[in-house]
Structure formats: structure tokens, C-alpha cells
Design a protein around this motif. Structure first.
Motif, short mmCIF file in Angstrom:
data_model
loop_
_atom_site.label_atom_id
_atom_site.label_comp_id
_atom_site.label_asym_id
_atom_site.label_seq_id
_atom_site.Cartn_x
_atom_site.Cartn_y
_atom_site.Cartn_z
N VAL A 85 -7.95 -5.60 -3.57
CA VAL A 85 -6.85 -5.19 -4.44
C VAL A 85 -6.76 -6.23 -5.56
CG1 VAL A 85 -4.38 -4.74 -4.65
CG2 VAL A 85 -5.59 -4.10 -2.55
N SER A 142 -4.83 -2.53 -8.61
CA SER A 142 -5.84 -1.48 -8.45
C SER A 142 -6.80 -1.87 -7.35
CB SER A 142 -6.59 -1.24 -9.76
OG SER A 142 -7.24 -2.43 -10.17
N ASN A 175 0.87 -1.17 0.00
CA ASN A 175 0.00 0.00 0.00
C ASN A 175 0.91 1.22 0.00
OD1 ASN A 175 -1.57 2.23 0.72
ND2 ASN A 175 -2.86 1.06 2.11
N THR A 176 0.89 2.00 -1.09
CA THR A 176 1.76 3.17 -1.20
C THR A 176 1.06 4.47 -0.81
OG1 THR A 176 1.24 3.40 -3.55
CG2 THR A 176 3.20 2.11 -2.97
N PHE A 207 -2.92 6.79 -0.39
CA PHE A 207 -3.96 7.39 -1.22
C PHE A 207 -4.68 6.35 -2.09
CE2 PHE A 207 -0.71 10.68 -0.51
CZ PHE A 207 -1.47 11.59 0.21
N ASP A 208 -4.97 5.20 -1.49
CA ASP A 208 -5.65 4.09 -2.18
C ASP A 208 -4.90 3.60 -3.40
OD1 ASP A 208 -7.71 3.99 -0.31
OD2 ASP A 208 -8.97 5.40 -1.44
N GLN A 209 -3.58 3.72 -3.38
CA GLN A 209 -2.72 3.24 -4.46
C GLN A 209 -1.93 2.04 -3.97
OE1 GLN A 209 -2.66 4.67 -7.68
NE2 GLN A 209 -4.46 5.64 -6.78
N PHE A 210 -1.83 1.03 -4.83
CA PHE A 210 -1.11 -0.19 -4.50
C PHE A 210 -0.15 -0.51 -5.63
CE2 PHE A 210 -4.96 -0.21 -2.12
CZ PHE A 210 -4.62 -0.75 -0.89
N ARG A 211 0.94 -1.16 -5.27
CA ARG A 211 1.88 -1.66 -6.28
C ARG A 211 2.08 -3.14 -6.02
NH1 ARG A 211 6.66 2.41 -7.72
NH2 ARG A 211 6.34 1.43 -9.73
N GLU A 251 6.98 -5.41 -12.46
CA GLU A 251 5.76 -4.90 -11.83
C GLU A 251 4.52 -5.40 -12.55
OE1 GLU A 251 3.97 -0.78 -9.95
OE2 GLU A 251 5.63 -0.64 -11.37
N ARG A 260 0.06 -4.97 -12.69
CA ARG A 260 -1.00 -4.00 -12.46
C ARG A 260 -1.65 -4.29 -11.10
NH1 ARG A 260 -1.38 -5.13 -17.74
NH2 ARG A 260 -2.84 -6.84 -17.46
#
Length: 145
Positions: free
Chosen positions: A141, A135, A69-70, A72-76, A131, A133
Motif C-alpha cells: 500500500v 493505492s 482496507n475499505t 475491493f483492493d481499496q485503501f484510505r 486524507e 493518497r
């Protein structure tokens, strides 16, 4: 007329080049989709910014996937197999906070960027993590390739 078309076709064919890609020769890009439900205890740590989990499931990537979890609701999401050699018995990296380490050479990678930390300066080509995708869809996730 046919000669002109042949020359035109040849020029178009020659101008199409794949030299711009930076493909990792060690890792295959496998097709998959994985849903990490954040309500489940295994993936609940991903509700916290900076938290990461390892998904060792067969069929998810080559040797599994790391998700972080990076903010602001962003994941990698990244491949768990070390990107700098072919997959083998020591290539599955281990998670340590926000970094992962390959036990084969002790290469360490950042899960925020996927980059190899302390890249050797020996003139060889080194790859960053592969990497996938990732989301957020509701409370899940979705990781795919």
C-alpha cells in the motif's frame, strides 16, 4: 492598447479566486511517501477488509498516518493528528477498530469516511480528517501526499 491590456489583465487577476478551497488551518500538508508492505507482520492486518493500522513513523504525515482496507483492493489513509486544533502533545489520535479518537476533546472520527462523528452543534467550524493518497501496488500500500 496598453490600457485595454491592463484592464484585461486586472479582470483576469480578480476573477482568479481561491475562496472555493476548504483548507484546514491547523494541519500542514507535508510531502512524503510511505510503502506499507502487506507481507510484514505490522501491516498484514490490512489484508482483511475493515482492518486498520497506525503508522507512527517520523516523516510520515505530521503525527503519523492511519491506513484502512475499505474493500475491493481499496485503501484510505488519514493524518493521525486531530484536524480540529494545532498539533500538540495530545493531538495524536488513538485507533479503536474502525474509528480514531482525539484525547484532547474526545472527538471521534470514522476511518471509512474521515468524518467527525457526533459533530457538535455549537455553530463553530469543525474539520474532517486530512486524507492522503493511498493505492495498492502489488502487495504494497503506497501512501503519499
Amino acid at each position: 492598447m496598453i490600457r485595454n491590456l491592463s484592464i484585461l489583465f486586472l479582470l483576469i487577476f480578480i476573477s482568479c479566486s481561491n475562496d472555493g478551497t476548504n483548507r484546514n488551518p491547523y494541519l500542514l500538508e507535508v510531502n512524503f511517501r510511505f510503502d506499507a508492505n502487506l507481507n510484514l507482520p505490522t501491516y498484514n492486518p490490512l489484508t482483511n477488509i475493515g482492518s486498520a493500522v497506525f503508522v507512527p513513523n517520523e516523516g510520515v504525515g505530521t503525527k503519523g498516518v492511519f491506513i484502512i482496507n475499505t474493500g475491493f483492493d481499496q485503501f484510505r489513509a488519514f493524518e493521525a493528528s486531530c484536524p480540529n486544533h494545532a498539533p500538540n502533545e495530545c493531538s495524536t489520535m488513538t485507533l479503536d477498530g474502525q474509528t480514531v479518537t482525539c484525547s484532547c476533546e474526545n472527538y471521534e472520527y470514522s476511518l471509512f469516511t474521515g468524518q467527525l462523528l457526533e459533530r457538535p452543534e455549537d455553530g463553530k467550524r469543525y474539520y474532517d480528517m486530512l486524507e492522503y493518497r493511498a493505492s495498492l501496488s502489488g502487495n504494497t500500500v503506497v501512501v503519499s501526499n
